[in-house]
Design an enzyme around this catalytic site. Structure first.
Site, PDB file in Angstrom:
ATOM      1  N   LYS A  13      44.938  31.800  44.143  1.00  0.00           N
ATOM      2  CA  LYS A  13      46.152  32.317  44.801  1.00  0.00           C
ATOM      3  C   LYS A  13      46.340  31.751  46.195  1.00  0.00           C
ATOM      4  CE  LYS A  13      45.122  36.752  45.190  1.00  0.00           C
ATOM      5  NZ  LYS A  13      43.778  36.923  44.824  1.00  0.00           N
ATOM      6  N   ARG A  88      47.963  45.754  46.034  1.00  0.00           N
ATOM      7  CA  ARG A  88      46.770  45.764  45.182  1.00  0.00           C
ATOM      8  C   ARG A  88      46.677  47.060  44.377  1.00  0.00           C
ATOM      9  NH1 ARG A  88      43.912  41.309  47.285  1.00  0.00           N
ATOM     10  NH2 ARG A  88      41.684  41.410  47.089  1.00  0.00           N
ATOM     11  N   ARG A 124      32.881  28.431  46.056  1.00  0.00           N
ATOM     12  CA  ARG A 124      33.909  28.452  47.105  1.00  0.00           C
ATOM     13  C   ARG A 124      33.308  28.388  48.506  1.00  0.00           C
ATOM     14  NH1 ARG A 124      38.709  32.635  46.585  1.00  0.00           N
ATOM     15  NH2 ARG A 124      37.127  34.268  46.676  1.00  0.00           N
ATOM     16  N   ARG A 157      31.627  32.900  51.634  1.00  0.00           N
ATOM     17  CA  ARG A 157      32.026  34.270  51.942  1.00  0.00           C
ATOM     18  C   ARG A 157      30.961  35.269  51.480  1.00  0.00           C
ATOM     19  NH1 ARG A 157      38.199  34.856  49.951  1.00  0.00           N
ATOM     20  NH2 ARG A 157      37.399  36.897  49.382  1.00  0.00           N
ATOM     21  N   ARG A 168      34.404  43.038  42.437  1.00  0.00           N
ATOM     22  CA  ARG A 168      35.792  42.706  42.806  1.00  0.00           C
ATOM     23  C   ARG A 168      36.650  42.508  41.556  1.00  0.00           C
ATOM     24  NH1 ARG A 168      35.052  37.682  46.211  1.00  0.00           N
ATOM     25  NH2 ARG A 168      37.282  37.778  46.622  1.00  0.00           N
TER      26      ARG A 168
HETATM   27  P1  AMP Z   1      41.036  38.464  48.857  1.00  0.00           P
HETATM   28  O1  AMP Z   1      40.844  37.336  49.827  1.00  0.00           O
HETATM   29  O2  AMP Z   1      42.483  38.700  48.522  1.00  0.00           O
HETATM   30  O3  AMP Z   1      40.154  38.342  47.631  1.00  0.00           O
HETATM   31  O4  AMP Z   1      40.557  39.796  49.623  1.00  0.00           O
HETATM   32  C1  AMP Z   1      39.226  39.946  50.091  1.00  0.00           C
HETATM   33  C2  AMP Z   1      38.920  41.416  50.354  1.00  0.00           C
HETATM   34  O5  AMP Z   1      39.818  41.916  51.353  1.00  0.00           O
HETATM   35  C3  AMP Z   1      39.123  42.330  49.154  1.00  0.00           C
HETATM   36  O6  AMP Z   1      37.997  42.387  48.297  1.00  0.00           O
HETATM   37  C4  AMP Z   1      39.376  43.677  49.857  1.00  0.00           C
HETATM   38  O7  AMP Z   1      38.158  44.213  50.352  1.00  0.00           O
HETATM   39  C5  AMP Z   1      40.204  43.251  51.059  1.00  0.00           C
HETATM   40  N1  AMP Z   1      41.662  43.259  50.744  1.00  0.00           N
HETATM   41  C6  AMP Z   1      42.515  42.196  50.700  1.00  0.00           C
HETATM   42  N2  AMP Z   1      43.780  42.575  50.399  1.00  0.00           N
HETATM   43  C7  AMP Z   1      43.724  43.920  50.232  1.00  0.00           C
HETATM   44  C8  AMP Z   1      44.691  44.922  49.906  1.00  0.00           C
HETATM   45  N3  AMP Z   1      45.976  44.602  49.652  1.00  0.00           N
HETATM   46  N4  AMP Z   1      44.272  46.213  49.838  1.00  0.00           N
HETATM   47  C9  AMP Z   1      42.997  46.563  50.088  1.00  0.00           C
HETATM   48  N5  AMP Z   1      42.031  45.674  50.399  1.00  0.00           N
HETATM   49  C10 AMP Z   1      42.373  44.367  50.471  1.00  0.00           C
END
Ligand code: AMP
Length: 223
Positions: A13, A88, A124, A157, A168
């Site tokens: 994404k 989310r 990654r 990460r 996740r």
């Molecule tokens: P991502 O980079 O989108 O995979 O997000 C990494 C982490 O950030 C996720 O596992 C959540 O802990 C937090 N996170 C990102 N976007 C959201 C969201 N919309 N709502 C809640 N937590 C989020």
């Protein structure tokens, strides 16, 4: 145009969002990137969010909603924006509709099978300085351990470890079933095959956006 890019962690994404922003000019609003920056900068919000992120759990709705609200209100989003990683859950869907009553025109879900997702996330790397993302399988940096864009150090990460990755993915599957149903009912939902190279996936996404933009123009001309 208001676009929501959706997909499990590791589906590409973020990379696809950057390409959409570059070609179409809709600013990318990534809640994951915004949260990681807050963690890097050790802001009060970042300190609150860090432990939840490291466990693979969702951060509180109020925190992410605040971040998105501020970005959507900025003048550069007047022509539209692309959301990556938000909404989310259904509470966030509702809050987005409250923030920006104009309905999103396009929701694109990037689908990738679970085995490939785990492989991708384990490979990654992210730049500590500018946040650019690389992948040892699909998009290697030119020099090992260094960012092509700014020369910053690349790191893995904390939430890309196998046990956290599984958590996740579980959270994603659970929360997003309902969101998909919500947007499917609104008739703005597209599914894209996320396998293949970055360019192949972008070809599929830009095909959808080009068609949507052309039909938007045609509708305007008819009025
Ligand atoms: P991502 O980079 O989108 O995979 O997000 C990494 C982490 O950030 C996720 O596992 C959540 O802990 C937090 N996170 C990102 N976007 C959201 C969201 N919309 N709502 C809640 N937590 C989020």
């Amino acid at each position: 145009m208001r676009i929501i890019l959706f997909g499990p962690p590791g589906s590409g994404k973020g990379t696809q969002g950057d390409l959409v922003e570059r070609r179409y000019g809709f600013p990318k609003i990534s809640t994951g990137d915004l949260l990681r920056r807050a963690v890097r900068e050790k802001t009060p919000l970042g300190i609150k969010a860090e432990a939840m992120m490291n466990r693979g759990e969702l951060v509180n709705d109020e925190i992410v909603e605040g971040l998105v609200r501020e970005k959507i209100a900025a003048p550069d989003t007047r022509q539209g924006y692309l959301l990556d990683g938000f909404p989310r859950n259904l509470a966030q869907v509702q809050s987005l509709e409250d923030m920006d009553g104009r309905r999103p025109e396009v929701i694109i879900v990037i689908d990738v099978d679970e085995r490939s997702l785990v492989e991708r996330m384990q490979g990654r790397l992210t730049c500590r300085k500018c946040g650019a993302v690389y992948n040892l399988l699909l998009q290697k940096p030119r020099a090992e351990g260094r960012c092509d864009v700014c020369g910053g150090e690349l790191y893995k990460r904390a939430d890309d470890r196998p046990d956290v990755i599984r958590e996740r993915l579980r959270v994603y599957q659970e929360e997003t079933k309902k969101i998909r149903a919500h947007y499917q009912a609104k008739g703005v939902f597209y599914r894209v095959d996320g396998s293949g190279t970055v360019d192949e996936v972008f070809g599929r996404i830009s095909g959808i956006l080009d068609r949507e933009l052309a039909s938007g123009e045609a509708n305007k001309a008819q009025r």
